[in-house]
Structures are given as C-alpha cells and as structure tokens.
Design an enzyme around this catalytic site. Sequence first.
Site, short mmCIF file in Angstrom:
data_model
loop_
_atom_site.label_atom_id
_atom_site.label_comp_id
_atom_site.label_asym_id
_atom_site.label_seq_id
_atom_site.Cartn_x
_atom_site.Cartn_y
_atom_site.Cartn_z
N GLU A 279 25.94 17.57 35.07
CA GLU A 279 26.36 16.58 35.95
C GLU A 279 27.29 15.54 35.43
OE1 GLU A 279 27.95 17.29 40.36
OE2 GLU A 279 26.17 18.51 38.56
N GLU A 309 37.12 15.32 37.44
CA GLU A 309 36.25 15.02 35.97
C GLU A 309 36.94 16.44 35.36
OE1 GLU A 309 32.99 13.04 38.71
OE2 GLU A 309 32.75 14.96 38.21
N ASP A 462 26.56 15.30 44.11
CA ASP A 462 25.02 15.39 43.03
C ASP A 462 24.51 16.46 44.32
OD1 ASP A 462 25.88 14.09 41.44
OD2 ASP A 462 25.52 11.96 42.68
#
Length: 479
Positions: A279, A309, A462
Amino acid sequence: MMFLKALYIGICAVGIVFVYNAWKTALEVRKEQMEEDIINAWDKHVVSPSVTFQHLHVGINSNVDLIVPGVVLLKALAVPSGRSENKDILKTVNDLEETFAHFFAKGSAAERAFLDKKIFQRIVSTSKMLEMSQYHIGGNAALMASIITEQFPEVKISFIGPVGPKLLEMLPRSLNIPTKSHISTDEVHLIMEYSVGDTWGDLTSPVANRFITSYDESNSQATMLETFFESLDTQKTDLVLMSGLHILEGQSKDFFIRRIQAVCDGLINIPRSLPVHLELASMANVDFVREILTKVISKVSSLGLNEQELTFASLAGDGPHNSDFYHQSGPPEISKAGDMVIWLLQNYGQSSQNPESRLTRIHFHCLSYHIIGNVKGAWTNSAAAVAAGSRMAGKQACDVQRLNSSIVDLKFPKSFKAFSDDIEREFDSNKPVISWETDEFEFSLSPVLVCNDPQKTVGLGDSISATGLMFSQYIYAQK
C-alpha cells in the site's frame, strides 16, 4: 390593461417557478433512486471468493493518530494564511501552513514529514488542547490489520510495527504482536482534517480530506523492517500486507536507498506463490518514488494507491498525463486513471516481456470511483472486490454499518471512457460494476457513493484496499 399585463407576468413567473421546482424535485428523486439502485446492486455483487485468506502477516508502520480540524489548528498556532506551496519536507510552521494550503485547495490527501522535533512537539501540544482533538489507531499497516480484524474476525493476523503503550491499548486484542514490536513511547502523527466548503484565507476546500504530518523516529527509519521479514512464516501465511515506505522520505537519499534495498532483499525471499500487497502513501520526492517504481513494485503481487500517488508515480516514471500532478484538483478523469493504471501494469507488471515481475494487480481508489486492474488469470473475484472496496469507502466515511441514499451522493459521470482511446460507455446504476479486458489485462470499475457529512476520512484508503484484498483470490497455479 397594465394590471392584466402584470397579472399575466405574475402567473407566468409562478408557473415557471412551479415547473422548475417540479423538475428539480423529479431529478432529486431520480438521483436518490440511482443511489439506492447502486446500494442494492452492490449487495448482490459482493460475494466471497471460493478460497479466502485466513493467515495474514501485516507491517511495518504503526502509530497513534492525533486528529484535529486543520483550519482550527492553524488559527490556534496563530499562523497567517498566505502562500500555497508544496514543500517536500517541513521545517517550520510556515512550511506546514503553505503545504497544507496547497493540498487543501486541491482537496487531495497528502503526508509530509517534519524535520524539527521541537517544533513538531509544540504543534502537537497545541493540538492536544483543542476541544475537538481525538486519538485513533494510526499507520497504514496498523489500520489495515484493524479493519480486517473488525470485518473478518476469524482471520489470524501477525502484526509487526512500532507499538507504544497507548497504541497497544487501542489495537484489537486478537492481533498477534510480538514483543520485538513494542517501543517505550508512542509515535504520534498529526492528522489535520477538513470538510468540504471549509475556508482558509482565500481558499475553499472542494472535498473533505486530510493532511498528515509527523516527526517519527521508528517508522521513518523502518526500524521494524528486519523483524517483519525475519518473523514471517511463509508456511503458515497466505497473504502479506506491507506499507510504510513513504515515511522513509524524511531521511537522506543514501539512507533511503539502503532501506529500499533491504525491502527488496526481504521480498525476494518470499515465495512467488505467497501474494504480497504493498500500500503506497503520499510522497513528494520524485527520485525516491522512482526508486520504489523501478526496484520494489515488481517484487510485490498487488499495489494499492490513490489519485495523488498514481499521478505522482506517472510523473516520476514519465508515464501518461504526468503533468496533471501539478494542476489536478479532485479525482482524475476515468480515462486518464485507466491510462495510468494500464501503464503501470505494462511497464512494471508481469508479462511475456517481463516474466520476472510478480506484480499482477493494482487497486486504484479515489473519491468518486475505484478501478482494479489485474493480469489475466492471476486473480479472480475482482468485480466483487471493487464493489466491496467502493461500498466500504462510503460506509467508513459516513461511519455507518449500511449505506442509505439519503446520506450519500453519486458523483459519477453519465458516460465515460475507460481509456483515452476507448469507446464512450453509458453508466447504468442497476449495473454499478463495469468490467472490460484487453489482450493481457482485466479491469473492473465501480463508483463510490460519497458521504454528504463525512465522519471518518483517516485510514479510508487503507480500509478500501484491505477490504478489496479480502474479497480477491490469488491464482498462482495458473501463471
């Protein structure tokens, strides 16, 4: 005559208002029905795979999150609103304000490390005095372990990360935490949340999100890295989850490269039959992200990342739409995200040209939709996994056990392209999971129902990635 004319105009005006209100009400009813259609369709789509993960090894970052309203904290620190500038590393309170403002205006999640321990501790002390401050489990790895334990209580999890006294009290008792993971003082990360419409100076946040900063000695040096790999029992584990590489960004380039090499050395020793998920989290150093792209991701089976990201990875790797990182506000167009996901798979994933790579799956998540792309034959149940991840995004943001159409909003286009050169596709709320394939890859996409009044934004990515993984099935034997 003038009276009749005025009466006529008045009647027309009333009629127009009536028609407009009726039209607006009909649209709202239809939109709410679409959201209800999606919720009901997800319930049918989200089915467990034939073989589920039962023994997990999770690490390596963990901490205590101190959550505060970002704008309220800046006002308490008496820092004036001013420039909006993205800083790689924070050295002063002004750096904090400028970098917070930069991402606040974009509505993008981001994370930056503090270099000065005393300044960071002063900011934390001010944060603790705010009435609305809260403590939560923090760290991508700890959050993934916690959400999986909550959703799948039968799953056995071995957790490796720096766990201080306060964090130990908050973590689920069912986690197996070896004594080597215990530290004497908790690492604290500051989470500066903001809601849609919040203002800071001349800026207004377009969505609810958060900015994270920390001065972290354990996680920033990946002190649990060796323990993580040494304690991994590959015979008793069927899924490895790893995160925390982004916190190394606060170190020197030489130190970063050495620790990344240690990550690679550990990953190489994990059998290819055992899936490894990495992750990612927000980073600002192009050279460091390039190191992760070129050295690490081909050694993991699965990758999770958000819009910041993904676009920054494209910038670092000279991928498609890489200049969008500098001006992107909110979620990228679906076609652009699709282009970047398939670029990652083609350039760093497993293929006939790159058989040594073990990367076969990418889960991209943003505010309004998710995409899972995988190498054909490497994973199954991806349609259910993307639906489960999208559903979890709304449930956690709204902090409810079940979604309903009155508390969420559909922010998904009526039509879209999966890639820039794709055909235009119509969206049907009764079929909210859309799947397609190319010669080498399979893709599944689903919208997110955005919470109208978000209660929990920290750890959302997450939870999404962990949920999607638990509804996925890794098929090593077919490769």
